[in-house]
Motif scaffolding. Sequence first.
Motif, PDB file in Angstrom:
ATOM      1  N   THR A 125      21.299  -2.463  -2.094  1.00  0.00           N
ATOM      2  CA  THR A 125      21.330  -2.067  -0.688  1.00  0.00           C
ATOM      3  C   THR A 125      19.902  -1.937  -0.172  1.00  0.00           C
ATOM      4  N   PRO A 126      19.554  -2.616   0.917  1.00  0.00           N
ATOM      5  CA  PRO A 126      18.207  -2.470   1.480  1.00  0.00           C
ATOM      6  C   PRO A 126      17.907  -1.018   1.843  1.00  0.00           C
ATOM      7  N   ARG A 127      16.690  -0.598   1.565  1.00  0.00           N
ATOM      8  CA  ARG A 127      16.264   0.776   1.885  1.00  0.00           C
ATOM      9  C   ARG A 127      14.940   0.693   2.647  1.00  0.00           C
ATOM     10  N   PRO A 128      15.017   0.315   3.914  1.00  0.00           N
ATOM     11  CA  PRO A 128      13.798   0.069   4.686  1.00  0.00           C
ATOM     12  C   PRO A 128      13.046   1.357   5.022  1.00  0.00           C
ATOM     13  N   ALA A 129      11.811   1.185   5.444  1.00  0.00           N
ATOM     14  CA  ALA A 129      10.976   2.299   5.889  1.00  0.00           C
ATOM     15  C   ALA A 129      10.635   2.120   7.353  1.00  0.00           C
ATOM     16  N   GLU A 130      10.575   3.217   8.081  1.00  0.00           N
ATOM     17  CA  GLU A 130      10.179   3.137   9.487  1.00  0.00           C
ATOM     18  C   GLU A 130       8.740   2.666   9.608  1.00  0.00           C
ATOM     19  N   THR A 131       7.896   3.157   8.722  1.00  0.00           N
ATOM     20  CA  THR A 131       6.488   2.738   8.689  1.00  0.00           C
ATOM     21  C   THR A 131       6.145   2.353   7.253  1.00  0.00           C
ATOM     22  N   PRO A 132       6.349   1.085   6.861  1.00  0.00           N
ATOM     23  CA  PRO A 132       6.155   0.702   5.456  1.00  0.00           C
ATOM     24  C   PRO A 132       4.696   0.633   5.021  1.00  0.00           C
ATOM     25  N   GLU A 138     -11.738   6.184   8.827  1.00  0.00           N
ATOM     26  CA  GLU A 138     -12.788   7.190   8.770  1.00  0.00           C
ATOM     27  C   GLU A 138     -14.120   6.471   8.822  1.00  0.00           C
ATOM     28  N   GLY A 139     -14.761   6.501   9.995  1.00  0.00           N
ATOM     29  CA  GLY A 139     -16.005   5.774  10.175  1.00  0.00           C
ATOM     30  C   GLY A 139     -15.785   4.277  10.012  1.00  0.00           C
ATOM     31  N   SER A 140     -16.536   3.677   9.103  1.00  0.00           N
ATOM     32  CA  SER A 140     -16.425   2.230   8.889  1.00  0.00           C
ATOM     33  C   SER A 140     -15.420   1.875   7.794  1.00  0.00           C
ATOM     34  N   ARG A 141     -14.686   2.891   7.314  1.00  0.00           N
ATOM     35  CA  ARG A 141     -13.736   2.678   6.213  1.00  0.00           C
ATOM     36  C   ARG A 141     -12.310   2.665   6.737  1.00  0.00           C
ATOM     37  N   LEU A 142     -11.563   1.658   6.335  1.00  0.00           N
ATOM     38  CA  LEU A 142     -10.149   1.549   6.676  1.00  0.00           C
ATOM     39  C   LEU A 142      -9.333   1.641   5.402  1.00  0.00           C
ATOM     40  N   SER A 143      -8.363   2.548   5.370  1.00  0.00           N
ATOM     41  CA  SER A 143      -7.451   2.617   4.223  1.00  0.00           C
ATOM     42  C   SER A 143      -6.096   2.064   4.638  1.00  0.00           C
ATOM     43  N   ILE A 144      -5.523   1.260   3.758  1.00  0.00           N
ATOM     44  CA  ILE A 144      -4.211   0.645   3.972  1.00  0.00           C
ATOM     45  C   ILE A 144      -3.338   1.059   2.787  1.00  0.00           C
ATOM     46  N   THR A 145      -2.231   1.744   3.081  1.00  0.00           N
ATOM     47  CA  THR A 145      -1.387   2.281   2.018  1.00  0.00           C
ATOM     48  C   THR A 145       0.043   1.766   2.142  1.00  0.00           C
ATOM     49  N   LEU A 146       0.516   1.085   1.107  1.00  0.00           N
ATOM     50  CA  LEU A 146       1.927   0.710   1.029  1.00  0.00           C
ATOM     51  C   LEU A 146       2.726   2.001   0.874  1.00  0.00           C
ATOM     52  N   ASP A 147       3.742   2.202   1.717  1.00  0.00           N
ATOM     53  CA  ASP A 147       4.370   3.525   1.798  1.00  0.00           C
ATOM     54  C   ASP A 147       5.903   3.459   1.764  1.00  0.00           C
ATOM     55  N   ARG A 148       6.415   2.904   0.663  1.00  0.00           N
ATOM     56  CA  ARG A 148       7.857   2.959   0.381  1.00  0.00           C
ATOM     57  C   ARG A 148       8.037   3.472  -1.051  1.00  0.00           C
ATOM     58  N   PRO A 149       7.600   4.709  -1.302  1.00  0.00           N
ATOM     59  CA  PRO A 149       7.571   5.200  -2.693  1.00  0.00           C
ATOM     60  C   PRO A 149       8.941   5.265  -3.353  1.00  0.00           C
ATOM     61  N   TRP A 150      10.024   5.400  -2.578  1.00  0.00           N
ATOM     62  CA  TRP A 150      11.367   5.508  -3.162  1.00  0.00           C
ATOM     63  C   TRP A 150      11.825   4.209  -3.835  1.00  0.00           C
ATOM     64  N   VAL A 151      11.183   3.085  -3.503  1.00  0.00           N
ATOM     65  CA  VAL A 151      11.470   1.815  -4.189  1.00  0.00           C
ATOM     66  C   VAL A 151      10.204   1.283  -4.847  1.00  0.00           C
ATOM     67  N   ASN A 153       7.347   0.900  -3.716  1.00  0.00           N
ATOM     68  CA  ASN A 153       6.648  -0.008  -2.795  1.00  0.00           C
ATOM     69  C   ASN A 153       7.052  -1.465  -2.985  1.00  0.00           C
ATOM     70  N   ALA A 154       8.347  -1.675  -3.237  1.00  0.00           N
ATOM     71  CA  ALA A 154       8.861  -3.048  -3.318  1.00  0.00           C
ATOM     72  C   ALA A 154       8.524  -3.773  -2.023  1.00  0.00           C
ATOM     73  N   PHE A 155       8.143  -5.029  -2.163  1.00  0.00           N
ATOM     74  CA  PHE A 155       7.569  -5.789  -1.053  1.00  0.00           C
ATOM     75  C   PHE A 155       8.670  -6.515  -0.290  1.00  0.00           C
ATOM     76  N   ASP A 156       9.065  -5.976   0.868  1.00  0.00           N
ATOM     77  CA  ASP A 156      10.070  -6.628   1.701  1.00  0.00           C
ATOM     78  C   ASP A 156       9.404  -7.284   2.905  1.00  0.00           C
ATOM     79  N   ALA A 157      10.193  -7.921   3.762  1.00  0.00           N
ATOM     80  CA  ALA A 157       9.637  -8.646   4.914  1.00  0.00           C
ATOM     81  C   ALA A 157       8.919  -7.701   5.864  1.00  0.00           C
ATOM     82  N   ALA A 158       9.470  -6.498   6.050  1.00  0.00           N
ATOM     83  CA  ALA A 158       8.836  -5.540   6.961  1.00  0.00           C
ATOM     84  C   ALA A 158       7.476  -5.090   6.421  1.00  0.00           C
ATOM     85  N   THR A 159       7.398  -4.887   5.110  1.00  0.00           N
ATOM     86  CA  THR A 159       6.109  -4.520   4.500  1.00  0.00           C
ATOM     87  C   THR A 159       5.115  -5.659   4.635  1.00  0.00           C
TER      88      THR A 159
END
Length: 321
Positions: A125-132, A138-151, A153-159
């Motif tokens: 059963t798909p378990r999507p995230a509102e914000t995957p 912070e200044g010149s640093r950009l952090s990008i975090t995969l945020d579907r910990p319940w799966v 961070n399985a990589f779906d189309a939305a991610t």
Amino acid sequence: MEAPFTIVDLDRAPARGMGPRDRDRVLIGVAAEPVAAGEDFDILLTGVPDPPRPWVGCADPYATARQLGDVVESRAAAAVALVQVLRMGSGLSIPDRLILESLAYSTLQGGADFRAWLASAPRRTPRPAETPVRLGREGSRLSITLDRPWVRNAFDAATRDALCEALQVAVADPSIGRIDLYGNGPAFCSGGDLAEFGTSRDPARAHLVRVHRSPGALLNRCAPRVTAHLHGACVGAGIELAAFAGRVVAAPDTVIRLPEIGMGLIPGAGGTASIPVRAGRERTAYLALSGVELSVGEALRWGLVDEVSATVGAPQDSVLR
């Protein structure tokens, strides 16, 4: 029908060039100790621990070669496509390698082996995230975090789409001097979301989407600024995408694996383009065909990881809106 692989005992026979009959089979070289073998072999196995690239060390290289032969025979279409893509890709740019990989992946999606695997796989059963994908600045640093910990961070189309949007920001903004890529929860990324596998019934259309929305292509464009922070399971897309980063830092519990051949596919998130740059095409072929788990220590020796650190973890940055 002839076997789709050839095993050459380099202790008994001199290395030979690839002949016309070898182009549609996997060529495996075996030797007790590394020898000069040329560049035609897809995999080179030796009994010497921690051998130089491109060799892979194993306790019994002859038994391992036979096991690989069994895998190739059971998944011939995917195995042969894998080594053909890796051979051809060595002479192409990264963007062209990604296109080649996608073409082969889409072809295999329509194949009998993948359809058989799909039919036997349990329904999920798909378990999507509102914000995957979560962003922080912070200044010149950009952090990008995969945020579907319940799966994990399985990589779906939305991610995929959200990661592309995040990376497009990084590519377009030269004021971002550092990009950190994390995975929230127990694993960095457990690979493609199996709940979505096989939902696309049009492999040709899937190829166009894969090329148009490619996190790997975007990571490649900003790679010198990217540090990937790995922990836990880094399966399929989890290592394929991370390998594009200019620097890869891994926690001691990191485990790497490429499972796609067992599904009748090849890596499809850019692994045939990214991993060979770091580890070589022969070790990439071994990792994919064997399906073995690679420890963080071996990944460090192979060049898939640049540093092992016990402090790897996802930040709690605020979301950019």
